[in-house]
Design a protein around this motif. Structure first.
Motif, PDB file in Angstrom:
ATOM      1  N   ALA A 121      47.679 -39.674 135.049  1.00 49.01           N
ATOM      2  CA  ALA A 121      47.049 -40.735 135.821  1.00 49.01           C
ATOM      3  C   ALA A 121      45.708 -41.501 135.060  1.00 49.01           C
ATOM      4  O   ALA A 121      45.660 -42.450 135.095  1.00 49.01           O
ATOM      5  CB  ALA A 121      46.713 -40.167 136.996  1.00 49.01           C
ATOM      6  N   SER A 122      45.206 -40.573 134.274  1.00 50.43           N
ATOM      7  CA  SER A 122      44.014 -41.269 133.482  1.00 50.43           C
ATOM      8  C   SER A 122      44.529 -41.718 132.124  1.00 50.43           C
ATOM      9  O   SER A 122      44.447 -42.672 131.509  1.00 50.43           O
ATOM     10  CB  SER A 122      43.003 -40.111 133.306  1.00 50.43           C
ATOM     11  N   LEU A 123      45.376 -40.674 131.401  1.00 46.38           N
ATOM     12  CA  LEU A 123      45.886 -40.776 130.034  1.00 46.38           C
ATOM     13  C   LEU A 123      46.695 -42.120 129.987  1.00 46.38           C
ATOM     14  O   LEU A 123      46.323 -43.004 129.141  1.00 46.38           O
ATOM     15  CB  LEU A 123      46.513 -39.741 129.544  1.00 46.38           C
ATOM     16  N   VAL A 124      47.777 -42.093 130.640  1.00 52.20           N
ATOM     17  CA  VAL A 124      48.761 -43.381 130.466  1.00 52.20           C
ATOM     18  C   VAL A 124      47.936 -44.627 130.988  1.00 52.20           C
ATOM     19  O   VAL A 124      48.189 -45.543 130.405  1.00 52.20           O
ATOM     20  CB  VAL A 124      50.059 -42.977 131.180  1.00 52.20           C
ATOM     21  N   THR A 125      47.032 -44.586 132.020  1.00 56.63           N
ATOM     22  CA  THR A 125      46.617 -45.676 132.520  1.00 56.63           C
ATOM     23  C   THR A 125      45.741 -46.527 131.463  1.00 56.63           C
ATOM     24  O   THR A 125      45.927 -47.546 131.200  1.00 56.63           O
ATOM     25  CB  THR A 125      45.736 -45.540 133.777  1.00 56.63           C
ATOM     26  N   TRP A 126      44.822 -45.526 130.853  1.00 57.11           N
ATOM     27  CA  TRP A 126      44.045 -46.259 129.859  1.00 57.11           C
ATOM     28  C   TRP A 126      44.651 -46.460 128.594  1.00 57.11           C
ATOM     29  O   TRP A 126      44.314 -47.495 127.924  1.00 57.11           O
ATOM     30  CB  TRP A 126      42.680 -45.395 129.747  1.00 57.11           C
ATOM     31  N   GLN A 127      45.675 -45.600 128.397  1.00 58.83           N
ATOM     32  CA  GLN A 127      46.286 -45.982 126.992  1.00 58.83           C
ATOM     33  C   GLN A 127      47.184 -47.465 127.121  1.00 58.83           C
ATOM     34  O   GLN A 127      47.154 -47.925 126.261  1.00 58.83           O
ATOM     35  CB  GLN A 127      47.523 -44.925 126.910  1.00 58.83           C
ATOM     36  N   GLN A 128      47.766 -47.706 128.184  1.00 56.11           N
ATOM     37  CA  GLN A 128      48.320 -48.931 128.467  1.00 56.11           C
ATOM     38  C   GLN A 128      47.387 -50.163 128.489  1.00 56.11           C
ATOM     39  O   GLN A 128      47.793 -51.045 128.177  1.00 56.11           O
ATOM     40  CB  GLN A 128      49.231 -49.053 129.681  1.00 56.11           C
ATOM     41  N   ILE A 129      46.227 -49.744 128.922  1.00 54.16           N
ATOM     42  CA  ILE A 129      45.135 -51.040 129.176  1.00 54.16           C
ATOM     43  C   ILE A 129      44.677 -51.202 127.785  1.00 54.16           C
ATOM     44  O   ILE A 129      44.329 -52.492 127.277  1.00 54.16           O
ATOM     45  CB  ILE A 129      44.126 -50.673 130.011  1.00 54.16           C
ATOM     46  N   GLY A 130      44.633 -50.156 127.043  1.00 52.93           N
ATOM     47  CA  GLY A 130      44.297 -50.336 125.645  1.00 52.93           C
ATOM     48  C   GLY A 130      45.359 -51.177 124.819  1.00 52.93           C
ATOM     49  O   GLY A 130      44.958 -52.051 124.039  1.00 52.93           O
ATOM     50  N   LYS A 131      46.650 -50.939 125.126  1.00 52.73           N
ATOM     51  CA  LYS A 131      47.501 -51.745 124.491  1.00 52.73           C
ATOM     52  C   LYS A 131      47.370 -53.110 124.939  1.00 52.73           C
ATOM     53  O   LYS A 131      47.462 -54.249 124.029  1.00 52.73           O
ATOM     54  CB  LYS A 131      49.095 -51.228 124.874  1.00 52.73           C
ATOM     55  N   LYS A 132      47.126 -53.482 126.205  1.00 49.24           N
ATOM     56  CA  LYS A 132      47.041 -54.750 126.908  1.00 49.24           C
ATOM     57  C   LYS A 132      45.956 -55.631 126.208  1.00 49.24           C
ATOM     58  O   LYS A 132      45.814 -56.929 126.036  1.00 49.24           O
ATOM     59  CB  LYS A 132      47.130 -54.807 128.377  1.00 49.24           C
ATOM     60  N   THR A 133      44.770 -55.051 125.907  1.00 51.68           N
ATOM     61  CA  THR A 133      43.443 -55.599 125.736  1.00 51.68           C
ATOM     62  C   THR A 133      43.216 -55.568 124.179  1.00 51.68           C
ATOM     63  O   THR A 133      42.367 -56.203 123.649  1.00 51.68           O
ATOM     64  CB  THR A 133      42.218 -54.791 126.369  1.00 51.68           C
ATOM     65  N   GLY A 134      43.979 -54.522 123.637  1.00 53.21           N
ATOM     66  CA  GLY A 134      43.441 -54.425 122.162  1.00 53.21           C
ATOM     67  C   GLY A 134      42.253 -53.288 121.758  1.00 53.21           C
ATOM     68  O   GLY A 134      41.977 -53.292 120.677  1.00 53.21           O
ATOM     69  N   ALA A 135      42.100 -52.708 122.641  1.00 52.02           N
ATOM     70  CA  ALA A 135      40.902 -51.726 122.679  1.00 52.02           C
ATOM     71  C   ALA A 135      41.519 -50.570 122.066  1.00 52.02           C
ATOM     72  O   ALA A 135      42.789 -49.896 122.395  1.00 52.02           O
ATOM     73  CB  ALA A 135      40.315 -51.453 124.043  1.00 52.02           C
ATOM     74  N   ASP A 136      40.649 -49.627 121.200  1.00 52.46           N
ATOM     75  CA  ASP A 136      41.095 -48.529 120.762  1.00 52.46           C
ATOM     76  C   ASP A 136      40.825 -47.273 121.911  1.00 52.46           C
ATOM     77  O   ASP A 136      39.914 -47.241 122.514  1.00 52.46           O
ATOM     78  CB  ASP A 136      40.646 -48.209 119.546  1.00 52.46           C
ATOM     79  N   VAL A 137      41.874 -46.319 121.893  1.00 53.50           N
ATOM     80  CA  VAL A 137      41.802 -45.213 122.716  1.00 53.50           C
ATOM     81  C   VAL A 137      41.419 -44.022 121.763  1.00 53.50           C
ATOM     82  O   VAL A 137      42.262 -43.669 120.932  1.00 53.50           O
ATOM     83  CB  VAL A 137      42.976 -44.985 123.439  1.00 53.50           C
ATOM     84  N   LYS A 138      40.409 -43.150 122.229  1.00 48.76           N
ATOM     85  CA  LYS A 138      40.134 -42.084 121.444  1.00 48.76           C
ATOM     86  C   LYS A 138      40.049 -40.805 122.183  1.00 48.76           C
ATOM     87  O   LYS A 138      39.868 -41.041 123.629  1.00 48.76           O
ATOM     88  CB  LYS A 138      38.951 -42.077 120.391  1.00 48.76           C
ATOM     89  N   TYR A 139      40.535 -39.728 121.675  1.00 47.31           N
ATOM     90  CA  TYR A 139      40.365 -38.490 122.608  1.00 47.31           C
ATOM     91  C   TYR A 139      39.507 -37.293 122.102  1.00 47.31           C
ATOM     92  O   TYR A 139      39.218 -37.011 121.060  1.00 47.31           O
ATOM     93  CB  TYR A 139      41.700 -37.661 122.504  1.00 47.31           C
ATOM     94  N   ILE A 140      38.615 -36.864 123.105  1.00 51.61           N
ATOM     95  CA  ILE A 140      37.868 -35.781 122.443  1.00 51.61           C
ATOM     96  C   ILE A 140      38.656 -34.465 122.576  1.00 51.61           C
ATOM     97  O   ILE A 140      39.274 -34.173 123.551  1.00 51.61           O
ATOM     98  CB  ILE A 140      36.551 -35.598 123.912  1.00 51.61           C
ATOM     99  N   PRO A 141      38.586 -33.777 121.590  1.00 49.69           N
ATOM    100  CA  PRO A 141      39.367 -32.388 121.376  1.00 49.69           C
ATOM    101  C   PRO A 141      38.927 -31.390 122.208  1.00 49.69           C
ATOM    102  O   PRO A 141      38.050 -31.147 122.610  1.00 49.69           O
ATOM    103  CB  PRO A 141      39.315 -32.277 119.789  1.00 49.69           C
ATOM    104  N   ILE A 142      40.045 -30.163 122.367  1.00 51.69           N
ATOM    105  CA  ILE A 142      39.491 -29.007 122.947  1.00 51.69           C
ATOM    106  C   ILE A 142      39.396 -28.209 121.986  1.00 51.69           C
ATOM    107  O   ILE A 142      40.105 -28.076 120.917  1.00 51.69           O
ATOM    108  CB  ILE A 142      40.887 -28.628 124.198  1.00 51.69           C
ATOM    109  N   THR A 143      38.772 -26.978 122.289  1.00 49.38           N
ATOM    110  CA  THR A 143      38.534 -26.012 121.428  1.00 49.38           C
ATOM    111  C   THR A 143      39.877 -25.067 121.692  1.00 49.38           C
ATOM    112  O   THR A 143      40.609 -24.906 122.606  1.00 49.38           O
ATOM    113  CB  THR A 143      37.542 -25.026 121.710  1.00 49.38           C
ATOM    114  N   ASP A 144      39.762 -23.880 120.724  1.00 51.55           N
ATOM    115  CA  ASP A 144      41.143 -22.937 120.904  1.00 51.55           C
ATOM    116  C   ASP A 144      41.062 -22.134 122.361  1.00 51.55           C
ATOM    117  O   ASP A 144      42.145 -21.675 122.886  1.00 51.55           O
ATOM    118  CB  ASP A 144      40.935 -21.672 119.886  1.00 51.55           C
ATOM    119  N   GLN A 145      39.843 -21.864 123.053  1.00 50.33           N
ATOM    120  CA  GLN A 145      39.869 -21.439 124.250  1.00 50.33           C
ATOM    121  C   GLN A 145      40.154 -22.569 125.338  1.00 50.33           C
ATOM    122  O   GLN A 145      40.120 -22.081 126.389  1.00 50.33           O
ATOM    123  CB  GLN A 145      38.600 -20.992 124.676  1.00 50.33           C
ATOM    124  N   GLY A 146      40.202 -23.762 125.008  1.00 54.24           N
ATOM    125  CA  GLY A 146      40.770 -24.609 126.024  1.00 54.24           C
ATOM    126  C   GLY A 146      39.333 -25.456 126.858  1.00 54.24           C
ATOM    127  O   GLY A 146      39.502 -25.989 127.665  1.00 54.24           O
TER     128      GLY A 146
END
Length: 413
Positions: A131-156
């Motif tokens: 609901a968040s990832l796909v929505t903002w991913q597609q808005i990024g494609k429409k606007t030219g904005a870059d989408v970046k992701y905060i990683p998770i640790t091995d424990q999640g």
């Protein structure tokens, strides 16, 4: 060691409010452990819906007659109830939606399309729901904005140090899930919001798994937006809410156009209604909104601190029981450091097969990618099983799940 559930909640009394829990699946008593997808609905909330349709079913904000007035007052007061529940300043900051997904899209289209462009950044996390990832991913494609992701640790857990590196002066929106619906991780959303604000970025918190299960105060988090769904918190399907700071919502253009969201319409132009009606075009989900407030009342009567303690006790017990077996892999942080769900896999048994087999024992769990496909790819699995708990679940029900999994072991041995 967590308290016994009897020290936290009177589970037996609560279960009496949920008639569905008395039913059988096949010849077995229902054990409902799929609350992360949809919780069950108590009689008090169902009665609220019935009362609306039996006694004052009418459209809101459109009639002078008695029924319309009663419906309008109940619907508006429902906004007040929800606003108080999450610590908002008032109904102006609470827009009723069908669910969290609609709220995400409302902000993405009403704010994102107008504010984002090439060179701007949207920062998400690797554990985001679609609901968040796909929505903002597609808005990024429409606007030219870059989408970046905060990683998770091995424990999640969320890597906050990496977040400080990723969120920059080019970042315009940081959207973070409060509680992961797969890992059970409770993210430090207030800290992430602070980082976002240091760079003049907005903060969006996905509260789909947190608002139903723990106290959430938007003032303490200081987020600019927060969204949640009613069907995960004893409310009806088709109900949910978007919180937005009043000054931010005032600046945003509407997402949908039509009736009730306007003040004046001519053939040449239109002006918009006051908040929150500016974002609630057309006939809203009236009974669902009123019933969402009834669900809030129900949970507040129990006490959200007690709800949180109970679900955490259930998750810790489930984590400990599952950890007894060498052929079970559990995802996310330890059981005393997570919300009320546990995702796992049983060796050599696909999650879908496991869910089908335990269903024969009356146990309802979730199986699949839980709308987190990229996260499952990162974990190196196609799917997982998930048991998620709520106010009416008991340790004995978790024991039934553990015993039912032996049938899968034997079948796939």
């Amino acid at each position: 060691m967590s308290q016994p559930e009897s020290d936290v909640l009177d589970v037996a009394a609560i279960r009496e409010d949920f008639p569905v829990l008395d039913r059988e699946v096949g010849d077995e008593p229902l054990v409902y452990l799929d609350n992360g997808a949809t919780s069950q609905t108590p009689k008090q909330v169902v009665d609220t819906i019935v009362d609306y349709y039996y006694n004052y079913n009418a459209n809101v904000h459109r009639g002078i007659h008695q029924l319309s007035q009663e419906a309008s007052i109940a619907y508006e007061e429902a906004h007040d109830t929800v606003a108080e529940f999450i610590g908002a300043d008032g109904r102006e900051e609470v827009v009723f939606t069908k669910n969290t997904t609609e709220a995400e899209n409302l902000v993405a289209y009403a704010w994102g399309l107008n504010e984002l462009g090439p060179g701007d950044e949207i920062v998400l996390t690797e554990m985001e729901h679609h609901a968040s990832l796909v929505t903002w991913q597609q808005i990024g494609k429409k606007t030219g904005a870059d989408v970046k992701y905060i990683p998770i640790t091995d424990q999640g857990r969320l890597d906050v140090d990496a977040a400080r590196e990723l969120i920059t002066d080019d970042t315009e929106m940081v959207s973070v899930v409060h509680v992961s619906n797969t890992l059970g991780t409770v993210n430090p959303v207030a800290e992430i919001t602070d980082i976002a604000h240091e760079h003049d970025a907005l903060s969006f918190v996905d509260g789909a798994q947190s608002v139903p299960t723990r106290p959430v105060d938007v003032k303490e988090i200081d987020c600019d937006f927060l969204a949640f769904s009613g069907h995960k918190m004893c409310g009806p399907t088709g109900s949910g809410a978007l919180y937005g700071k009043e000054e931010v919502l005032e600046e945003m253009e509407p997402y949908l156009y039509g009736g009730d969201m306007i003040t004046k319409v001519t053939y040449e132009d239109s002006t918009w209604n006051e908040l929150p009606w500016k974002f609630e075009a057309g006939t809203p989900s009236i009974s669902e909104g009123i019933a969402l407030a009834a669900a809030v009342d129900y949970l507040e009567d129990i006490g959200m601190d007690r709800v949180r303690r109970h679900e955490e006790a259930m998750a810790e017990y489930a984590y400990d029981r599952l950890s007894e077996f060498d052929d079970i892999e559990i995802y996310g942080p330890p059981g005393d450091d997570r919300s009320g769900l546990v995702a796992f896999n049983l060796e050599s048994v696909h999650a879908h097969d496991l869910a089908s087999i335990v269903n024969d024992s009356g146990v309802a769990i979730r199986a699949g990618d839980h709308c987190t496909q990229p996260l499952h790819d990162k974990l190196g699995v196609a799917a997982s099983a998930r048991a998620s708990f709520y106010i009416y679940n008991t340790r004995e029900e978790i024991d039934v799940l553990i015993e039912a999994m032996d049938d899968a072991r034997q079948l796939f041995a």
